[in-house]
Design an enzyme around this catalytic site. Sequence first.
Site, PDB file in Angstrom:
ATOM      1  N   ASP A   1      -4.558  -0.734   9.884  1.00 21.62           N
ATOM      2  CA  ASP A   1      -5.585   0.200  10.352  1.00 21.62           C
ATOM      3  C   ASP A   1      -6.800   0.115   9.434  1.00 21.62           C
ATOM      4  O   ASP A   1      -6.855  -0.731   8.548  1.00 21.62           O
ATOM      5  CB  ASP A   1      -5.030   1.632  10.410  1.00 21.62           C
ATOM      6  CG  ASP A   1      -4.658   2.159   9.029  1.00 21.62           C
ATOM      7  OD1 ASP A   1      -4.870   1.433   8.037  1.00 21.62           O
ATOM      8  OD2 ASP A   1      -4.166   3.295   8.941  1.00 21.62           O
TER       9      ASP A   1
ATOM     10  N   GLU B   1       0.835  -1.194   0.000  1.00 22.51           N
ATOM     11  CA  GLU B   1       0.000   0.000   0.000  1.00 22.51           C
ATOM     12  C   GLU B   1       0.874   1.249   0.000  1.00 22.51           C
ATOM     13  O   GLU B   1       1.621   1.497   0.935  1.00 22.51           O
ATOM     14  CB  GLU B   1      -0.890  -0.034   1.256  1.00 22.51           C
ATOM     15  CG  GLU B   1      -1.587   1.265   1.562  1.00 22.51           C
ATOM     16  CD  GLU B   1      -2.332   1.205   2.903  1.00 22.51           C
ATOM     17  OE1 GLU B   1      -2.377   0.122   3.538  1.00 22.51           O
ATOM     18  OE2 GLU B   1      -2.868   2.251   3.318  1.00 22.51           O
TER      19      GLU B   1
END
Length: 665
Positions: A529, A449
Site C-alpha cells: 500500500d 515493516e
Amino acid sequence: MSDINENIENTEKGKMANNGEGKNGYSADSIQVLEGLEAVRKRPAMYIGDIGVKGLHHLVYEVVDNSIDEALAGYCDTIKVTIREDNSILVEDNGRGIPVDMHEKEGKSALEVVMTVLHAGGKFDKDSYKVSGGLHGVGVSCVNALSKKLVATVKRDGNVFRQEYAIGKPLKDIEMIGESDETGTSIEFFPDDSIFIVSEYQFDILANRLRELAYLNKQISLTLIDERDKDENGEFKSKHFFSSEGLKEFVQYLDAGRESLIENIIHVSTEKNDVPVEIALQYNTSFAENIHSYVNNINTIEGGTHLTGFRRGLTRTLKAYADESGMLSKLKFDISGDDFREGLTAVISVKVQEPQFEGQTKTKLGNSDVSISVDQAVSGLLKNYLEENPKDAKTIVEKVILAATARHAARKARELVQRKNVLGGAGLPGKLADCSDKNAANCELYLVEGDSAGGTAKQGRDRNFQAILPLRGKILNVEKAMQHKVLDNEEIKNIYTALGVYIGTEEDSKALNIEKLRYHKIIIMTDADVDGSHIMTLIMTFFFRYMKVLIEGGYIYVATPPLYLIRKGKTERYVWSEKERMTVINELGQGKESGLHIQRYKGLGEMNAEQLWDTTMNPDTRTLRQVTIDNAAEADRIFSMLMGDEVAPRREFIEANATYAKIDA
Ligand code: 0RA
C-alpha cells in the site's frame, strides 16, 4: 582480458588501403573488413552484454550510436526511434546516409559491408572523428546478426536504396527503390526471439538513454515513439529530447529536486591536450556526492582516470582558494577530499579517441593522459569562477567547512557504533531472528515493516536459511540527514550490525567489506500500500546512498506480497495485480454473485504465517524482484526527488508510476 582492446588490434591489422575517393575522404574501400557474424550469434553476450532486458535494449543503442556519430561529425541533427506494435524497432536519421557505392575488394555495396561485417563502418578509421559507440562498440552489423529481419533504407545521391537481411545475411542485392532529395539512414530491425529471452521493449529504459544522449550531445533532436501505446485521441505515446546547452541543463535536471547552494551552474566545454572535456557542476544543500562521468557517451560507472583528474583538480583548486581566503584559519581539524564533494552534483564528459576500458564491467577509463586533461579543465574553470564570483566562493567554502565539521562528528559516532557492535562483538541486534545456516551464500535476511508483520514472518519462515529483522515503521530519510545522524539511528545501526558489514571510512565507504556480509539475499518486505511503498523507498534510499555496492552486487531484493485472495469454495487464488484480479474473477465465474469471496490484503499482517510463506517467502513459489541500477544519473535524480522537499514533482512521479492497487474495497 579485454575483448574490446583485442578487437581494435584486429581492426588495425585488417585495415585496407584508402583510395581517397569520396568528398569526405570516405569511399567504399576505406571501410575496414573483419570477420563474419557467426561468432556474434554463437556468443551474443560477449558482444552485447547479455541476452536479457539489457542486451535487447542495447541493440537500439548500437544503432542510435551510429546516428549520433553522424551528428557529431556535423551532418545530422534529428534522430527518431520508434517502437513498433510488434516490438520491432525503427531508427531514422537525417545524416548523409550510409554509402552505397561498390566495395572493390568485397564485390558488394558499402551498405552491405557495413551491415554484414563486424566493425566495418569506418568506426575505427582514425581519419574520421568518431568517438561515440556503445559500451561494446560493436556496430550495427552485430544488431543485424541478432535480428531475424532487418531492413536498411538509405536516402542518398537523389535516390532511395534498400536492402533486407535475415539473421545478418542479405536476402537480395541492394535495390534502388525510388527518388528523394533528402539524405538519411533508416534501420528497422526485429530482434531474434530464438536468441533473446525477453522480447518486450520498455519505453522508460529507452527514454532514459535518449534523454541522457540529448544532454551529452547538445543540439540534437531525439524522439521516441511507442506505437504500442495509443491515447484516446489516437496519438502514440512519445517523448522528445533536445538540449540546447548540454551538460549545464543535465545538472539542472538532476538537481531539480534539490535546493541549490549558488545560483549558477559552473560549466566549461574545452579541449586539453587534444581531449575534448565538458564539465558542469553545482552545489546543493544535500549531503550526497553525485558525480556522473562519461567517456564517448558511455556512463563510466566504475570511474577511472577522468574522474581521478576531476577530483584532484577540484580539491586542489578549492583548497588553495580556501587557504588564501583565510576562512580555514580557525578550523581545528583537517579537511579531506570528501568535504569538497558533499552536496556536489557534477557531470563530466570526455571524448577519447582510443579509450582503454578496464574493470569488472569495462566501465573504468584507463588512459592516464586523460587525467591531466580533466584536472586542467576543472582547475581552470574553478579558478576563474571563484575569482569572478567571491560571494559564491564564500558560500562554497562555508559548505566545505560544515561538511568537515559534520564528518568529524560522524567519525566519532561511527567509532562508537563500531566499538559497540561489529568490532567489539557485542552481538547481533535483539530484534533479529537469525537463521541457523552460517554460509552467507545460502542465507536471506528479510527486512520487514513493523513488529506485527515481523512476528508473522518469524513464524512463517524457514529458520534454516531465513533471518528476520523487523524495522520500526518509517526509518530515517537519509537524503535529508547528516551522516552522523544516520549512523546514530537505531534502525540503521541494526541493519549494519545484522549484515555484519562495518561502516567504511570516507575514502573507502564504497568498498564496504562485502566478504563479511552475512546474507547474500537482502529482501525488503513491506505492505502493498502507500505507506509500504514509502517505507520501501526509505530503505532503498538508504542502500543507494550508503551501501550502493550491495545494489550493484545484486544482493538487494524486493518481496512481492499478493494484493488479493480470491476464494470460491475450496479454490483459493492469490493475485498480484488488478488485471490478474479481473482474469481470475472471470475464470471463477462472476454474476449474482457466484459465491466469490475477495479479500484485499492491505498489509502483511492480514496474512497468517502459512499464507505469507506460501505467497511471499517460499523460494519455490514466491517472486523476488532484484533491485538494479540501469541508469545511475536517473536513479540519483529520482531518489533526490522522492526524498527531497519539492512536493509537486514527487506527486507527479508517484501518480505516473504507482503500481499498487488504487481501489480500496
Ligand atoms: C560510413 C561512412 C559515412 C556515413 C556513415 C557510415 C553513416 C552510418 C550510419 C548509420 C546510421 N546512420 C548513419 N549515417 C551515416 C560517410 C558517408 C559520406 O562520405 O557521405
